[in-house]
Design a protein around this motif. Structure first.
Motif, short mmCIF file in Angstrom:
data_model
loop_
_atom_site.label_atom_id
_atom_site.label_comp_id
_atom_site.label_asym_id
_atom_site.label_seq_id
_atom_site.Cartn_x
_atom_site.Cartn_y
_atom_site.Cartn_z
N ALA A 73 0.86 -1.20 0.00
CA ALA A 73 0.00 0.00 0.00
C ALA A 73 0.88 1.24 0.00
CB ALA A 73 -0.88 0.01 1.26
N ALA A 84 -5.32 -1.60 -2.39
CA ALA A 84 -5.81 -2.11 -3.67
C ALA A 84 -6.17 -3.59 -3.60
CB ALA A 84 -4.78 -1.85 -4.77
N ASN A 85 -5.33 -4.37 -2.93
CA ASN A 85 -5.57 -5.82 -2.90
C ASN A 85 -5.57 -6.39 -1.48
OD1 ASN A 85 -5.62 -6.43 -5.83
ND2 ASN A 85 -3.56 -5.56 -5.73
N ASN A 111 6.48 0.87 1.49
CA ASN A 111 5.74 0.18 0.42
C ASN A 111 6.56 -1.02 -0.10
OD1 ASN A 111 5.70 0.18 -2.86
ND2 ASN A 111 3.66 0.36 -2.03
N ASP A 112 5.87 -2.09 -0.47
CA ASP A 112 6.58 -3.32 -0.87
C ASP A 112 7.40 -3.18 -2.16
OD1 ASP A 112 4.32 -3.19 -2.49
OD2 ASP A 112 3.65 -5.25 -2.10
N ALA A 113 6.85 -2.47 -3.15
CA ALA A 113 7.60 -2.32 -4.41
C ALA A 113 8.82 -1.40 -4.19
CB ALA A 113 6.71 -1.76 -5.50
N THR A 137 6.83 -4.86 -10.10
CA THR A 137 6.61 -6.21 -9.59
C THR A 137 5.27 -6.71 -10.11
OG1 THR A 137 5.56 -5.44 -7.53
CG2 THR A 137 7.94 -5.73 -7.48
N GLY A 141 -0.99 -7.60 -7.71
CA GLY A 141 -1.16 -6.29 -8.34
C GLY A 141 0.10 -5.98 -9.15
N ILE A 142 0.27 -4.72 -9.53
CA ILE A 142 1.55 -4.29 -10.10
C ILE A 142 2.11 -3.22 -9.16
CG2 ILE A 142 2.74 -3.16 -12.01
CD1 ILE A 142 0.76 -4.29 -13.94
N GLU A 157 2.88 4.94 -7.72
CA GLU A 157 1.80 3.94 -7.88
C GLU A 157 1.48 3.78 -9.35
OE1 GLU A 157 -0.01 1.90 -5.91
OE2 GLU A 157 1.12 2.34 -4.10
N HIS A 160 -1.20 1.51 -11.39
CA HIS A 160 -2.61 1.89 -11.54
C HIS A 160 -2.84 2.88 -12.68
CE1 HIS A 160 -3.67 -0.29 -7.93
NE2 HIS A 160 -2.67 0.30 -7.29
N GLU A 169 -3.41 -2.34 -13.85
CA GLU A 169 -3.05 -3.47 -12.97
C GLU A 169 -4.03 -4.62 -13.17
OE1 GLU A 169 -2.03 -3.07 -8.63
OE2 GLU A 169 -4.10 -3.71 -8.40
#
Ligand code: BGC
Length: 253
Positions: A73, A84-85, A111-113, A137, A141-142, A157, A160, A169
């Motif tokens: 997120a 988002a997911n 954030n993970d990405a 990634t 999601g992307i 982001e 999206h 995504e």
């Protein structure tokens, strides 16, 4: 005081929560990678409990290691600003504080990405690269990360972006490939549209493709025609863990 050489990295995802102790000089995993399933529903308290279980196990061998946590997120000032997911209950939550209270220690929360992109820029496919590196990634999601001359610009982001009137995504993620039963060739057509659009918007110097599917990069990367070099992530599904750990001691980057 001698510099910190290890940190614990945790990657919270839609299906699993993973963690390991990381060597900050090399990005190598110093412990076994622990993976537990993400609790059904992905609610904050349940995720915090599972995360605590993993951190407690890893900290047993390295009690002083700083902890970095990454999450799917937008993360701004320790708050989760999107979902988002994952469960919508995360939106507007002081998530960093929630984890710190439960774990009884400071953490670094990103954030993970962004974590994955940072890992690839320090220890992976973009190591030593100057200019603009765009990490993507492809998973549920992307996720995207922008790294300019080794410095992370957080919370891009770009998964999206709207193409053909839809949040792309929903078309080009790996879960969209699976959902729609696409062959590599048909999925690559969507990826072509996606990466061409990113290329037009950002004129990057390098694209990196991460997520679990990057292990099959030979099936789809050669099908793309781009001006920008595009490489698979070196650390695949461990990039989040490694980057979260590295950012826990390099938060200024
Ligand atoms: C979220 C991003 C996240 C990405 C990968 C997207 O749906 O909006 O914040 O980085 O999924 O998990």
């Amino acid at each position: 005081m001698s510099p910190q050489t290890t940190a614990i990295g945790i990657d919270i995802g839609g299906t699993g929560i993973k963690g390991a102790v990381i060597d900050l000089a090399t990005g190598d995993l110093l412990s076994e990678r622990i993976k537990l399933p993400t609790p059904v529903g992905g609610k904050p308290d349940d995720i915090v409990d599972t995360t605590k279980e993993i951190v407690t196990t890893l900290a047993a061998s390295d009690p002083k290691a700083p902890v970095g946590l990454c999450f799917p997120a937008i993360v701004k000032g320790g708050m989760t600003m999107s979902a988002a997911n994952i469960s919508k209950k995360w939106i507007g939550l002081h998530a960093e504080e929630l984890f710190e209270k439960a774990l009884g220690r400071d953490i670094h929360f990103v954030n993970d990405a962004d974590a994955a992109g940072y890992a690839e820029s320090r220890f992976g496919a973009a190591r030593g690269n100057t200019g603009l590196v765009v990490m993507t990634t492809l998973g549920t999601g992307i996720g995207t990360a922008l790294i300019y001359n080794g410095v992370l610009v957080p919370n891009a982001e770009l998964g999206h972006i709207e193409i053909d009137g839809v949040d792309y995504e929903s078309k080009a993620s790996y879960s969209a490939k699976e959902r729609d039963g696409l062959t590599w060739e048909r999925w690559a057509r969507r990826l072509q549209k996606y990466y061409s659009h990113l290329e037009f918007l950002l004129s990057p110097d390098l694209f990196i493709v991460g997520g679990g599917v990057s292990k099959s990069h030979e099936e789809f990367l050669p099908l793309l025609t781009l001006k920008t070099p595009i490489l698979p992530a070196v650390h695949r599904n461990n990039a989040g863990i490694i980057g979260a750990a590295a950012l826990a001691v390099n938060a200024d980057r």
